[in-house]
Design an enzyme around this catalytic site. Sequence first.
Site, short mmCIF file in Angstrom:
data_model
loop_
_atom_site.label_atom_id
_atom_site.label_comp_id
_atom_site.label_asym_id
_atom_site.label_seq_id
_atom_site.Cartn_x
_atom_site.Cartn_y
_atom_site.Cartn_z
N TYR A 114 13.04 -33.70 35.97
CA TYR A 114 12.84 -33.65 37.42
C TYR A 114 12.64 -32.21 37.90
O TYR A 114 13.28 -31.29 37.40
CB TYR A 114 14.03 -34.27 38.17
CG TYR A 114 13.74 -34.31 39.65
CD1 TYR A 114 12.92 -35.31 40.17
CD2 TYR A 114 14.18 -33.30 40.50
CE1 TYR A 114 12.57 -35.31 41.50
CE2 TYR A 114 13.83 -33.30 41.84
CZ TYR A 114 13.03 -34.31 42.34
OH TYR A 114 12.67 -34.29 43.66
N TRP A 116 9.72 -29.65 40.58
CA TRP A 116 8.43 -29.62 41.26
C TRP A 116 7.30 -29.04 40.43
O TRP A 116 6.14 -29.12 40.83
CB TRP A 116 8.58 -28.84 42.56
CG TRP A 116 8.82 -29.76 43.71
CD1 TRP A 116 9.73 -30.76 43.76
CD2 TRP A 116 8.12 -29.75 44.95
NE1 TRP A 116 9.65 -31.39 44.99
CE2 TRP A 116 8.68 -30.78 45.73
CE3 TRP A 116 7.11 -28.98 45.50
CZ2 TRP A 116 8.24 -31.06 47.02
CZ3 TRP A 116 6.67 -29.25 46.78
CH2 TRP A 116 7.23 -30.29 47.53
N1 LIG Z 1 10.33 -23.40 52.76
C1 LIG Z 1 10.63 -24.52 52.08
N2 LIG Z 1 10.22 -25.72 52.55
C2 LIG Z 1 10.51 -26.86 51.86
C3 LIG Z 1 11.20 -26.82 50.63
C4 LIG Z 1 11.63 -25.54 50.16
O1 LIG Z 1 12.27 -25.43 49.09
N3 LIG Z 1 11.32 -24.43 50.90
N4 LIG Z 1 11.45 -27.99 49.92
C5 LIG Z 1 10.61 -29.14 50.23
C6 LIG Z 1 11.21 -30.38 49.71
S1 LIG Z 1 11.14 -30.69 48.05
C7 LIG Z 1 11.76 -31.31 50.50
S2 LIG Z 1 12.34 -32.76 49.82
C8 LIG Z 1 11.84 -31.14 51.95
C9 LIG Z 1 13.21 -31.52 52.46
O2 LIG Z 1 13.16 -31.74 53.82
P1 LIG Z 1 14.53 -32.00 54.59
O3 LIG Z 1 15.42 -32.82 53.77
O4 LIG Z 1 14.20 -32.53 55.93
O5 LIG Z 1 15.05 -30.50 54.69
P2 LIG Z 1 16.47 -29.84 54.96
O6 LIG Z 1 16.18 -28.40 55.15
O7 LIG Z 1 17.44 -30.23 53.90
O8 LIG Z 1 16.97 -30.49 56.30
C10 LIG Z 1 16.28 -30.37 57.53
C11 LIG Z 1 17.26 -30.17 58.64
O9 LIG Z 1 18.11 -31.29 58.77
C12 LIG Z 1 19.30 -30.87 59.41
N5 LIG Z 1 20.39 -31.76 59.04
C13 LIG Z 1 21.14 -31.73 57.92
N6 LIG Z 1 22.04 -32.74 57.92
C14 LIG Z 1 21.85 -33.42 59.07
C15 LIG Z 1 22.47 -34.59 59.64
O10 LIG Z 1 23.36 -35.21 59.08
N7 LIG Z 1 21.99 -35.00 60.84
C16 LIG Z 1 20.99 -34.37 61.49
N8 LIG Z 1 20.57 -34.86 62.66
N9 LIG Z 1 20.40 -33.27 60.98
C17 LIG Z 1 20.82 -32.81 59.78
C18 LIG Z 1 19.54 -29.45 58.95
O11 LIG Z 1 19.99 -28.65 60.03
C19 LIG Z 1 18.21 -29.01 58.38
O12 LIG Z 1 17.71 -27.81 58.93
O13 LIG Z 1 11.60 -29.78 52.30
C20 LIG Z 1 10.39 -29.28 51.72
N10 LIG Z 1 10.09 -28.04 52.37
N1 LIG Z 2 22.47 -28.95 47.76
C1 LIG Z 2 21.20 -29.37 47.75
N2 LIG Z 2 20.56 -29.48 46.57
C2 LIG Z 2 19.29 -29.91 46.54
C3 LIG Z 2 18.60 -30.22 47.73
C4 LIG Z 2 19.30 -30.09 48.97
O1 LIG Z 2 18.77 -30.37 50.05
N3 LIG Z 2 20.60 -29.65 48.93
N4 LIG Z 2 17.31 -30.64 47.68
C5 LIG Z 2 16.88 -31.32 46.46
C6 LIG Z 2 15.43 -31.50 46.44
S1 LIG Z 2 14.78 -32.41 47.74
C7 LIG Z 2 14.64 -31.07 45.42
S2 LIG Z 2 12.98 -31.52 45.42
C8 LIG Z 2 15.19 -30.31 44.30
C9 LIG Z 2 14.28 -29.21 43.75
O2 LIG Z 2 14.41 -29.21 42.42
P1 LIG Z 2 14.11 -28.03 41.39
O3 LIG Z 2 13.94 -28.66 40.06
O4 LIG Z 2 15.19 -27.04 41.46
O5 LIG Z 2 12.76 -27.43 41.89
P2 LIG Z 2 12.04 -26.08 41.52
O6 LIG Z 2 12.91 -24.89 41.78
O7 LIG Z 2 10.76 -26.17 42.25
O8 LIG Z 2 11.86 -26.18 39.95
C10 LIG Z 2 10.63 -26.08 39.33
C11 LIG Z 2 10.80 -25.35 38.01
O9 LIG Z 2 9.57 -25.46 37.31
C12 LIG Z 2 9.19 -24.18 36.82
N5 LIG Z 2 7.74 -24.18 36.69
C13 LIG Z 2 6.80 -23.92 37.63
N6 LIG Z 2 5.57 -24.02 37.10
C14 LIG Z 2 5.73 -24.38 35.81
C15 LIG Z 2 4.81 -24.66 34.74
O10 LIG Z 2 3.61 -24.62 34.88
N7 LIG Z 2 5.35 -25.03 33.54
C16 LIG Z 2 6.70 -25.11 33.34
N8 LIG Z 2 7.12 -25.48 32.13
N9 LIG Z 2 7.58 -24.83 34.33
C17 LIG Z 2 7.10 -24.48 35.54
C18 LIG Z 2 9.72 -23.22 37.85
O11 LIG Z 2 9.82 -21.91 37.32
C19 LIG Z 2 11.08 -23.86 38.19
O12 LIG Z 2 12.07 -23.44 37.28
O13 LIG Z 2 16.43 -29.72 44.69
C20 LIG Z 2 17.36 -30.67 45.18
N10 LIG Z 2 18.66 -30.03 45.35
MO LIG Z 3 12.49 -32.46 47.53
#
Ligand SMILES: Nc1nc2c(c(=O)[nH]1)N[C@H]1C(S)=C(S)[C@@H](COP(=O)(O)OP(=O)(O)OC[C@H]3O[C@@H](n4cnc5c(=O)[nH]c(N)nc54)[C@H](O)[C@@H]3O)O[C@H]1N2
Ligand SMILES: Nc1nc2c(c(=O)[nH]1)N[C@H]1C(S)=C(S)[C@@H](COP(=O)(O)OP(=O)(O)OC[C@H]3O[C@@H](n4cnc5c(=O)[nH]c(N)nc54)[C@H](O)[C@@H]3O)O[C@H]1N2
Ligand SMILES: [Mo]
Length: 768
Positions: A114, A116
């Site tokens: 898992y 991105w």
């Molecule tokens: N810059 C940047 N953008 C990203 C990502 C990143 O790593 N960096 N990751 C991407 C990915 S993989 C995903 S899945 C999305 C995730 O998208 P989201 O899950 O929507 O992102 P979060 O930042 O966890 O939460 C958004 C907002 O929800 C609010 N929040 C938290 N808990 C609660 C609650 O219980 N109730 C309410 N009403 N609000 C709450 C928080 O204040 C937070 O700022 O973001 C994507 N966008």
């Molecule tokens: N507490 C908390 N934890 C969370 C979340 C949260 O809201 N709160 N959000 C969750 C969500 S929505 C997500 S999506 C996850 C994100 O999950 P992560 O797995 O942490 O996501 P990335 O940091 O994007 O990891 C991608 C990895 O792939 C590597 N990579 C990039 N390109 C390549 C390539 O070409 N080849 C190989 N072999 N590797 C490569 C990068 O260097 C990096 O290490 O985190 C989750 N964890």
């Molecule tokens: Mo995500």
Amino acid sequence: MAVDVKRFPSLSHWGAFTAVVADGRLQACEPFALDPAPSPILQSMPGMVHSPLRIARPAVREGWLRDRERADRGARGSDRFVEVEWDVALKLVAEELARVRTTHGDASIFGGSYGWSSAGRLHHARTQTHRFLNAGGGCVNQAGNYSWGAAQFLLPHVIGTYSPVTGRVTDWNSVAAHTRLFVAFGGIPLRNTQITSGGAGEHSTPRWLARAREAGVEFVVVSPTRGDVPEGIDARWIPIRPNTDAALMLAMVHVLLTEDRHAADFVQTHCAGFDRFADYVLGKADGQAKSPEWAQELCGVPAADIRALARRAADTRTMLTCTWSLQRAHRGEQPYWAAIALASALGQIGLPGGGFAFGHGSMNGVGNPRPAAASPEMSSGANPIGRSIPVARIADMLLQPGQPFEFNGRSDVYPDIQMIYWAGGNPFHHHQDLNRLVRAWSKPQTIVVHDSWWTPTARRADIVLPATTTLERNDIGGSSRDRFVLAMHQALAPHAQSRNDFDIYRELAAMGGYEQAFTGGRDEFQWIRHIYDGMAAGWRESGFEAPGFEDFWRAGHLELPEPAREFVLFEDFRRDPAAHPLKTPSGRIEIYSERIAGFGYDDCPPHPAWVPPAEWLGADLAARFPLHLVTSQPGDKLHSQLDAGVVSTANKLHGRERVRMAAEDAAARGIHDGDLVKVYNDRGACIAAVSVQDGVMPGVAIMSTGAWFDPLDAALERHGNPNVLTLDAGTSRLAQAPSALSALVEIGRWEGEAPRVEAFEVPAISAA
Ligand SMILES: Nc1nc2c(c(=O)[nH]1)N[C@H]1C(S)=C(S)[C@@H](COP(=O)(O)OP(=O)(O)OC[C@H]3O[C@@H](n4cnc5c(=O)[nH]c(N)nc54)[C@H](O)[C@@H]3O)O[C@H]1N2
Ligand SMILES: Nc1nc2c(c(=O)[nH]1)N[C@H]1C(S)=C(S)[C@@H](COP(=O)(O)OP(=O)(O)OC[C@H]3O[C@@H](n4cnc5c(=O)[nH]c(N)nc54)[C@H](O)[C@@H]3O)O[C@H]1N2
Ligand SMILES: [Mo]
């Protein structure tokens, strides 16, 4: 002397760009010309692509090289690495895969991987990993995702599909023209709309928000922080205790029912079981009316405000949207189901600008008008053993082999994993309760990781293979939420000895005798062309004459036409539910689900309900840990990617991630802005730097994810990785999705000198 500057079209999850290369080095990333709001995260790339943190050569953990599967598994992360030649490394991996498959069976290999990976869809590391392991006999995979895992498994029971959570919602043209009130639970933090999976040509959310605002749409943001109100929008902010949105929504339904403002016809003609849900809301079932006064005690929103919001929503054309964060919480199924029930009671589902949506504040491109045409995709093939675990149950699986678990109506047992293969993800970033994951990670005999950088996960592997970055290969990318398809031209030679994941797997497959099954007989360019031609054939059927591959590749991008009509979610179903039933058992919106009732899960009842999470401000545990920790997506990077880059490091203080808290919470603890603190609970502790912030609700602490895991020991993480604090439990037996956003903590001033952060130092390596 004139320097030869070359320019190459490229793409990342944070946007399309032109790679500017001179002397074989990436000088700059120029934003894509057609992107009105490019992401600053691009600026971290030149430094990171040439960083000393790149993995230069294949490396094997010293203990594993000596003792193989009998090596001390607890030494992962502290052992030295020994660099070896590619042929040695590949032989070790091939032999180990063969040994484990023969001795322990295909179901002892965990290939979930898992994460991105990169935006390019051919070289998407996770997909390539699955293709390779599937071709070689199969592996245990991961079902669902961390992003919206609760929604993915709940919504098909309720509305017959989870497509609205992928961005397929009533589009912004419809919102701008028809919506009067836009209620955003979780807000619309533009920080998150920098990103879209697969990468976008246009960052469109700011433009659409401005357009809606100009059209007079009124915005309400319900969130624990005013930071979720998007810049430039004078939205009304309603502070709410984290994880209590379901209570607020139930109370709004209560107002609609008791004031006879609900859509009595719609819920009879288009919903199933609304009456049983109404009995629950009115307290007929359990003696407790879910009134605004009841909800106020739980969610902290004054009853009068709940009433006013419900009335306003009923009086006008209202769109309800929820960020994905609402469901990434313990019992996270409930707020999403409650939002659908509330939208049903309002009766505007399927009308222009009305109803419900998800994710406007979660990712770029949600609600972006786009034809329902294919986006670039690579197939991972079928998994011959067909086994998977819910994505976030990895530590449970490793710690409890053979133990039963339940998941969405099925009962299964955890497999006994002996080998982990990970490429394209960073579990020591993304998983919850990382100290528990450290223990779980010491169970398997062998762990292989491909990455481009020495991430915390790479440091905890037995065999590490260096992967190229997107700039070092050709690819094709794009997002299903964006109208652009992007050509990605190789701009740089591979760093040191790094290789493409595809080439690594091709060679391993050849050693195992299944090269053809893995490659399908195609090389890099043949695959890119194949992916393009497949899409183009589909587009042609829907009337769009796409250019030939050569023209596309030369131009560097392609723009799909804007759809002729507004997209309104469930428009057909609304007009004629008999002719266009939903794919639910009743064909209707299931406010009461007989199927879920049949599962008999007390942690996910058959209709939306207030089911208190294990940790929230109303839990007994709040007496010891009185702050709710919200872990949001980082504004200055993508997850853990580019954490060591200039954009991310500029935002750290004393080299640590920030924790944001309200002035009164800081003052009560003798903490000042900029202080180092220890954030802790029974699961662990980390050091962070405090930002005292206006607009953070008292009782709430906010940290971004992404800081590379840097434990001094099991008791202290030095860099500010909040996942040492979060709860590792499934949302419920239904979705078993991550509950990252349900965690209580306490914060205290750090006294004295803090331990040095070592996260960005290269691990100890010796040549063979
Ligand atoms: N810059 C940047 N953008 C990203 C990502 C990143 O790593 N960096 N990751 C991407 C990915 S993989 C995903 S899945 C999305 C995730 O998208 P989201 O899950 O929507 O992102 P979060 O930042 O966890 O939460 C958004 C907002 O929800 C609010 N929040 C938290 N808990 C609660 C609650 O219980 N109730 C309410 N009403 N609000 C709450 C928080 O204040 C937070 O700022 O973001 C994507 N966008
Ligand atoms: N507490 C908390 N934890 C969370 C979340 C949260 O809201 N709160 N959000 C969750 C969500 S929505 C997500 S999506 C996850 C994100 O999950 P992560 O797995 O942490 O996501 P990335 O940091 O994007 O990891 C991608 C990895 O792939 C590597 N990579 C990039 N390109 C390549 C390539 O070409 N080849 C190989 N072999 N590797 C490569 C990068 O260097 C990096 O290490 O985190 C989750 N964890
Ligand atoms: Mo995500």
